[in-house]
Design an enzyme around this catalytic site. Sequence first.
Site, PDB file in Angstrom:
ATOM      1  N   ASP A  39      92.208 -13.187-128.073  1.00  0.00           N
ATOM      2  CA  ASP A  39      92.545 -13.273-126.646  1.00  0.00           C
ATOM      3  C   ASP A  39      91.669 -14.284-125.911  1.00  0.00           C
ATOM      4  O   ASP A  39      91.819 -14.497-124.713  1.00  0.00           O
ATOM      5  CB  ASP A  39      92.457 -11.908-125.965  1.00  0.00           C
ATOM      6  CG  ASP A  39      91.082 -11.268-126.097  1.00  0.00           C
ATOM      7  OD1 ASP A  39      90.143 -11.942-126.569  1.00  0.00           O
ATOM      8  OD2 ASP A  39      90.947 -10.086-125.722  1.00  0.00           O
ATOM      9  N   ASP A  48      91.217  -7.003-129.863  1.00  0.00           N
ATOM     10  CA  ASP A  48      91.598  -8.219-130.574  1.00  0.00           C
ATOM     11  C   ASP A  48      92.380  -7.842-131.830  1.00  0.00           C
ATOM     12  O   ASP A  48      92.003  -6.908-132.556  1.00  0.00           O
ATOM     13  CB  ASP A  48      90.355  -9.027-130.960  1.00  0.00           C
ATOM     14  CG  ASP A  48      89.734  -9.732-129.772  1.00  0.00           C
ATOM     15  OD1 ASP A  48      90.453 -10.514-129.119  1.00  0.00           O
ATOM     16  OD2 ASP A  48      88.541  -9.498-129.487  1.00  0.00           O
ATOM     17  N   ASN A 263      66.655  -0.461 -98.264  1.00  0.00           N
ATOM     18  CA  ASN A 263      67.826  -0.537 -99.129  1.00  0.00           C
ATOM     19  C   ASN A 263      67.561  -1.576-100.217  1.00  0.00           C
ATOM     20  O   ASN A 263      67.783  -1.347-101.410  1.00  0.00           O
ATOM     21  CB  ASN A 263      69.026  -0.927 -98.264  1.00  0.00           C
ATOM     22  CG  ASN A 263      70.348  -0.878 -98.980  1.00  0.00           C
ATOM     23  OD1 ASN A 263      71.383  -0.920 -98.347  1.00  0.00           O
ATOM     24  ND2 ASN A 263      70.369  -0.810-100.294  1.00  0.00           N
ATOM     25  N   ARG A 272      67.626  -0.564 -92.785  1.00  0.00           N
ATOM     26  CA  ARG A 272      68.327   0.375 -93.659  1.00  0.00           C
ATOM     27  C   ARG A 272      67.447   0.809 -94.828  1.00  0.00           C
ATOM     28  O   ARG A 272      66.854  -0.017 -95.501  1.00  0.00           O
ATOM     29  CB  ARG A 272      69.585  -0.302 -94.203  1.00  0.00           C
ATOM     30  CG  ARG A 272      70.654   0.627 -94.688  1.00  0.00           C
ATOM     31  CD  ARG A 272      71.780  -0.135 -95.374  1.00  0.00           C
ATOM     32  NE  ARG A 272      72.316  -1.227 -94.592  1.00  0.00           N
ATOM     33  CZ  ARG A 272      73.114  -2.161 -95.093  1.00  0.00           C
ATOM     34  NH1 ARG A 272      73.463  -2.125 -96.362  1.00  0.00           N
ATOM     35  NH2 ARG A 272      73.564  -3.143 -94.328  1.00  0.00           N
ATOM     36  N   GLU A 339      76.207  -8.706 -95.972  1.00  0.00           N
ATOM     37  CA  GLU A 339      76.216  -8.825 -97.434  1.00  0.00           C
ATOM     38  C   GLU A 339      77.548  -8.443 -98.056  1.00  0.00           C
ATOM     39  O   GLU A 339      77.714  -8.515 -99.273  1.00  0.00           O
ATOM     40  CB  GLU A 339      75.101  -7.975 -98.045  1.00  0.00           C
ATOM     41  CG  GLU A 339      75.416  -6.494 -98.258  1.00  0.00           C
ATOM     42  CD  GLU A 339      75.218  -5.634 -97.025  1.00  0.00           C
ATOM     43  OE1 GLU A 339      75.185  -4.405 -97.162  1.00  0.00           O
ATOM     44  OE2 GLU A 339      75.057  -6.210 -95.922  1.00  0.00           O
ATOM     45  N   ASP A 393      78.082   4.050-102.088  1.00  0.00           N
ATOM     46  CA  ASP A 393      78.983   3.140-101.384  1.00  0.00           C
ATOM     47  C   ASP A 393      80.015   2.569-102.350  1.00  0.00           C
ATOM     48  O   ASP A 393      79.642   1.779-103.206  1.00  0.00           O
ATOM     49  CB  ASP A 393      78.194   2.029-100.682  1.00  0.00           C
ATOM     50  CG  ASP A 393      77.181   1.338-101.612  1.00  0.00           C
ATOM     51  OD1 ASP A 393      76.700   1.983-102.573  1.00  0.00           O
ATOM     52  OD2 ASP A 393      76.878   0.165-101.386  1.00  0.00           O
ATOM     53  N   GLU A 597      77.764  -0.451-115.304  1.00  0.00           N
ATOM     54  CA  GLU A 597      77.104   0.418-114.330  1.00  0.00           C
ATOM     55  C   GLU A 597      77.842   1.734-114.106  1.00  0.00           C
ATOM     56  O   GLU A 597      77.245   2.717-113.683  1.00  0.00           O
ATOM     57  CB  GLU A 597      76.939  -0.307-112.995  1.00  0.00           C
ATOM     58  CG  GLU A 597      78.237  -0.602-112.261  1.00  0.00           C
ATOM     59  CD  GLU A 597      78.019  -1.178-110.866  1.00  0.00           C
ATOM     60  OE1 GLU A 597      76.855  -1.277-110.433  1.00  0.00           O
ATOM     61  OE2 GLU A 597      79.016  -1.535-110.215  1.00  0.00           O
TER      62      GLU A 597
END
Length: 628
Positions: A39, A48, A263, A272, A339, A393, A597
């Site tokens: 691919d 594959d 943050n 923050r 951001e 978030d 993650e």
Amino acid sequence: MGGKSRRSGIYDDSILEKGKFVLAVDTSKESLLRTEDLDGDGLITVEDDGPKCFSPDTIGNPDIQVQGTYQLANLLQALFHAQENGEKYLELDSRRLSEDPVRRLERLIKGSWWDNLTRTIDASGIAKAAKDPKTAADPNDQPRIYVPHGAPEQHAFYSQLAQERPEMNMDVQWLPEGEITAEFIRSLNDKSGLLALEMKEEPSERLGLKGLPFVVPGDRFNELYNWDAYFIAVELADTHPHLADGILRNFIFEIKHYGKILNANRSYYLGRAQPPFLTDLALRNYAETRLEPGAKDLLKLGILAAMKEYYNYWMTPPRYDEESGLTRYRPIGVGICPETPAHEFTHVLAPYAEKHNMSIEDFGQAYTYGEIKEPDLDVFFLHDRAVRENGHDTCKRLEGVCADLGTVDLNCLLYKIETDIAEAIRTIFDDHLEVPAIFCAPGQVPSRVESSAIWDRAAKRRKQLIDKYMWNEEKGMYFDFNTVAREQTDSEYVTTFWPLWCGVASPHQAALIVEKSLPKFECVGGLSTSTEHSRGPISAKNPQRQWDYPYGWAPHQIMAWDGLKKYGYHEEAERLCYRWLHMLTRVFVDYNGMVVEKYDVTTLDGSHKVAAEYGNQGRHFKYANQEG
């Protein structure tokens, strides 16, 4: 052991008899990709459709065959690294291709990935750390650093560095003394930059100072994040103690000079914070280093810093709600978060832009800088900033309401801070801890003495409030409390396990959580962030959020394991741990060493394929994963 299929090929040990062999790097890599990477994505995965059997261009040993996705991917990674190092030939031990995947993953994390994610803000590291892929506010991409007035030696250091290396085009700025306002933070939107972190004297360095290292959560980031860095530091304590120490000292520096652990150390994060884990990290670090010189002094700094953040930030309005006694995520700020990707708020801004007969971009600028007033948007972005401070978030649980919530997660963390400080003062500092001026919140008297009793009472009161407002006996679950509507929410979320981690739950409450809550969150790959019922059907008005079902994140798994073990539920903790690690290892084996993650914990087939919102950090590489 040789009976597994070639598609995965973990246990195909037929090449082990061959021992070491030498192969030509460039031709072998080119041939391998042509044969197996059908691919063309630069990876060899279970998707594959190649033969899964490859004979590399070896020297003096023509009978070598590498079989199965896992071995072929490992070969590709070895060839890539050799090519990166400029090697024409590679001597390879065939046993490395069949290495136990768990052992291989551990070796890569400890041996290279942590190092590749390490940053410093000094002469050697500032150019890399200054890069910010999240914002293009500065068209010249000029590296910029803001230094607090309490660190004049750093301002001198960066000014001298900028003078000696003009090619960096670095801009060194002072932060104002006194209170940082939302309007000041907004004024930096078009000249965003790094915020200084801790440095140490280093005579061997030509400029005399060296930045303390920190570890970033992924290749999208170059700044120090709070709760990401906490979990990283806990893992690093055994193998990379200097990195864990650096993260802890950087947290202390931020509280000293910015009033809170930010943050992240970017100018637009000045208003923050993020979930506070400082005391737990400080005590864990002390447990590992208590026999070393200076260990007690560092713990004292950590405890003093946590006290300052507690009084200065978490227990002051508008975060502290006087009526309920609970604390909320409620950071300062005006306008649109700089951001965030430009398209993220299109659906929110479009009706207002149309109302004012403006383009969305022009309206966004006019609104952010106060040229147009829209109170409803002010409320929306208040909650949006609170979600980002909360760290989850984004998710449906917090959307449009976060700044009003006394959340389970925050109040559990504050309970942990209260009990940690009480225990540390009582058992390590002889129940007598003097607070110097640098660690006093506004209005506090320098050199005052803190005792354990103060913090014991605070923890007892918070436990009563958590039980009163957040515990639901019938459902066996903890819920957030809306301090404005004055009611308990009904959003089922994995933070119901945090009271076990911090120890605020009673044995009876823990038993009900295991009986009634655990089955709602447990999936084949571990714990989902929310229940499917609470997330609701996906639609244009209810889009999939990355911190919602069916996705799972590592921090929730770890805190649930530790919390369950704390209350004696070892079998449940080990089962959940196995589910998560089995899923993670399966992706690592089947997808060319991929570690991401977040995961879809409801499936074991392609559980890394998460497309919600920001995609999935860790997916975007070719040939070899170099960071995880």
